[in-house]
Structures are given as C-alpha cells and as structure tokens.
Design an enzyme around this catalytic site. Structure first.
Site, PDB file in Angstrom:
ATOM      1  N   LYS A  64     -16.029  -0.577   7.954  1.00  0.00           N
ATOM      2  CA  LYS A  64     -16.728  -0.949   9.410  1.00  0.00           C
ATOM      3  C   LYS A  64     -17.123   0.289   9.984  1.00  0.00           C
ATOM      4  CE  LYS A  64     -14.307  -5.144  10.121  1.00  0.00           C
ATOM      5  NZ  LYS A  64     -13.272  -6.067  11.165  1.00  0.00           N
ATOM      6  N   ASN A  85     -19.245  -4.645  12.352  1.00  0.00           N
ATOM      7  CA  ASN A  85     -18.738  -5.751  11.413  1.00  0.00           C
ATOM      8  C   ASN A  85     -19.982  -6.736  11.388  1.00  0.00           C
ATOM      9  OD1 ASN A  85     -18.541  -6.872  14.103  1.00  0.00           O
ATOM     10  ND2 ASN A  85     -17.489  -8.568  12.991  1.00  0.00           N
ATOM     11  N   GLY A 133      -7.811   1.629  12.024  1.00  0.00           N
ATOM     12  CA  GLY A 133      -9.123   1.290  11.404  1.00  0.00           C
ATOM     13  C   GLY A 133     -10.143   0.794  12.248  1.00  0.00           C
ATOM     14  N   GLY A 233      -5.334 -14.597  13.690  1.00  0.00           N
ATOM     15  CA  GLY A 233      -6.664 -14.151  13.589  1.00  0.00           C
ATOM     16  C   GLY A 233      -7.700 -15.335  13.511  1.00  0.00           C
TER      17      GLY A 233
END
Length: 250
Positions: A64, A85, A133, A233
């Site tokens: 990403k 993304n 990240g 998620g």
C-alpha cells in the site's frame, strides 16, 4: 470483458475476488476479478501489460505504501494518508501498452463509516492503533477526522508510539479504543493475536480488527470475554470495495 484485480502477497486471506465475482454476477456486469500474487512491487508493470483489459486494481499487504512511486498521480486523500489501496488504470485506446495510473485510498472511507456508529463520545476519546503499515495510515487519518486522540503500538520504539511491552494497566484504561491494523490473526494463523494485556480490558473498551478472516479473531474473542464491544473488518471491506467500484467506473 473488463478485468479488475488485487495485488499483494500473500492473498489466501482475501475475500475481494469473491466479493466482486458475486457483484458482477448479481448485477449482470461483464467483468472478471483476479487475485494476482506478486513477490515484488516492480512486477506491477508486468501485471498491467499482461492483462490488457485491466481497468482497476486493489492493493493489499505489503504494497500500500510501496506502490506509490509507480503511480502517475495520487488523489488528495491518498496523498494526505500516504497509502494507496485502489488504482484506476486509464489506457491509451490506440496503444494498450501506454497507461496512466492514479492511486486512491478507500480504506479511509470504509473504516470511518464502519466504526463511527460504535463510538460513544463520552467514553471513546483515545485509541491505540496496533501496527504501522499502510492500512494503519488510513485508520489514523479517520481517527483524526473523528476527533479521537491516538497512538501507535509497535514492536519498535519511535515518535508517538508505545511498544507492546510498555502497555501498562493505566495505558489500557485510558485508551478505550484498540484497533488491530496489523495482519496478526489472519487465516491461516488463526490462533495468533496481538501481544497486548487483555486482562485489563473492560466493557467500556471498543476493539476493532481490520482482519475479517476469521470473522472472530482471537483478538476480538479476548475482548468479548471482557465485555468489550467488538467489530471485525468485513463491513469496512464492503464499503471500501463499493467505493473502489465507483472510482473505476466513474
């Protein structure tokens, strides 16, 4: 037939192909979605040249941030966040080998919309973000825009960070939102979880895991056992995927 896809490594954990394949079938869209594992971000050029009908890509771990130098343009939110993304691919109609890549970040939208209804402004004022990240950058920007103070938790020390072994009862008590933005606990390593002191969690805590496979990670189960509010998620995935589709077809 138009082609869309996902690049990253590994991709065994990803539901994106299933999500878009079902969407294309349900909505009678003449398109396909491919999972393309690449061991090095430099291979993105080969992916785009090999698949001449490729119009859009999703980007996942670990690329990403690494993908940014390969793009021609960033949307304002991607530039602000520092992670991408979603990539829109515009090709020269007279030469499919010539293309223009623009990067976007829809993780931000997906995360913000999915966590916002769970936040109690009287309780949830500060957040710990586990992992540093690309996904964590979208999380942090959403927290900032929601007016929530935050700190990273990482294995290494640094500015605006705690290390895992620094997490005291007092810190856990004062940070009522804990977000796993790392891949720890993702299939197939379903018995793993971030190394935080779960014994200090309470029913006032909100635990959010960007992982969605499995649906209930060890991280979330440990939170639920303490009476905390938990969320995985999956909704974030759906929201960011629909936002990606709007970008690709605009």
């Amino acid at each position: 037939m138009d082609t869309y896809g996902l690049i990253g490594f590994p991709l065994k954990h990803s539901f994106s192909a299933m999500f878009f394949t079902e969407k294309f079938k349900k909505e009678n869209i003449d398109a396909e979605y491919l999972n393309v594992e690449i061991g090095d971000i430099q291979q993105i050029r080969d992916v785009i040249l090999t698949h001449r009908h490729l119009k859009g890509l999703n980007v996942t771990i670990p690329y990403k941030e690494q993908v940014i130098p390969y793009l021609d343009e960033l949307s304002p939110e991607a530039k602000k966040i520092g992670a991408v993304n979603v990539i829109k691919i515009d090709r020269n109609p007279n030469d499919k080998r010539t293309y223009y890549l623009k990067g976007y970040n829809t993780d931000y939208v997906g995360f913000k919309k999915s966590i916002e209804p769970l936040i109690n402004s009287d309780i949830h004022k500060k957040a710990l973000v586990l992992g540093t990240g690309g996904a964590s950058k979208a999380v942090v920007q959403a927290l900032i825009d929601l007016g929530i103070d935050w700190k990273y938790v990482s294995r290494t020390a640094g500015e605006n960070k705690y290390t895992y072994n620094e997490l005291t009862p007092e810190i856990i008590n004062s940070y009522q939102i804990i977000i796993n933005a790392s891949p720890v606990g993702t299939f197939p390593k379903v018995n793993e979880c971030p190394d935080i002191p779960y014994q200090y969690l309470t029913r006032n805590h909100l635990l959010y895991d960007l992982v969605y496979n499995p649906a209930e990670t060890v991280f979330l189960k440990k939170g639920k056992d303490k009476g905390a509010t938990i969320k995985n998620g999956e909704e974030m995935l759906h929201l960011q995927a629909e936002a990606a589709w709007k970008i690709w077809t605009a």
